[in-house]
Scaffold this motif. Sequence first.
Motif, mmCIF file in Angstrom:
data_model
loop_
_atom_site.group_PDB
_atom_site.id
_atom_site.type_symbol
_atom_site.label_atom_id
_atom_site.label_comp_id
_atom_site.label_asym_id
_atom_site.label_seq_id
_atom_site.Cartn_x
_atom_site.Cartn_y
_atom_site.Cartn_z
ATOM 1 N N MET A 17 -34.616 -93.836 -8.299
ATOM 2 C CA MET A 17 -35.154 -94.959 -8.192
ATOM 3 C C MET A 17 -36.734 -94.835 -8.080
ATOM 4 O O MET A 17 -37.766 -95.432 -8.566
ATOM 5 N N SER A 22 -39.471 -97.706 -8.568
ATOM 6 C CA SER A 22 -38.984 -98.948 -7.926
ATOM 7 C C SER A 22 -38.931 -98.405 -6.512
ATOM 8 O O SER A 22 -38.067 -97.740 -5.844
ATOM 9 N N LEU A 96 -39.389 -104.501 -1.855
ATOM 10 C CA LEU A 96 -38.570 -105.128 -2.958
ATOM 11 C C LEU A 96 -38.713 -106.677 -3.071
ATOM 12 O O LEU A 96 -39.054 -107.257 -4.114
ATOM 13 N N GLU A 100 -40.519 -108.235 -6.435
ATOM 14 C CA GLU A 100 -39.417 -109.228 -7.318
ATOM 15 C C GLU A 100 -40.155 -110.603 -7.217
ATOM 16 O O GLU A 100 -40.134 -111.689 -7.233
#
Length: 100
Positions: A17, A22, A96, A100
């Motif tokens: 990731m 990410s 995260l 997002e």
Amino acid sequence: MLLIGLSAPMAGIGMGMLMNGSIGGAFMLLGASMKLVVAYFRTPKDLFDWDNFGGTFDDFKDRMEKIQNELDNEKPLLGWLSDLATYMMLGGLFALLLVE
């Protein structure tokens, strides 16, 4: 064996990731993997002895505080790594949520 079976795939997926970009998910998985390994080395075998659970609560609390003091004095690096892994997981969750 279970530690390797859980920790290694989490670290591998976390690195994958990270390579994909990410950051949040990677930090969460790498932190969780590190937390598992550090917890294995910090957990004393005395905690799994059935004789530790006999007696009053105050006796049990004294024994657990003694074990905690020994861990803090003998293995401070593992405590630091455990804190780092916790902050990596929290930072990964924060990243995260921001992305997002």
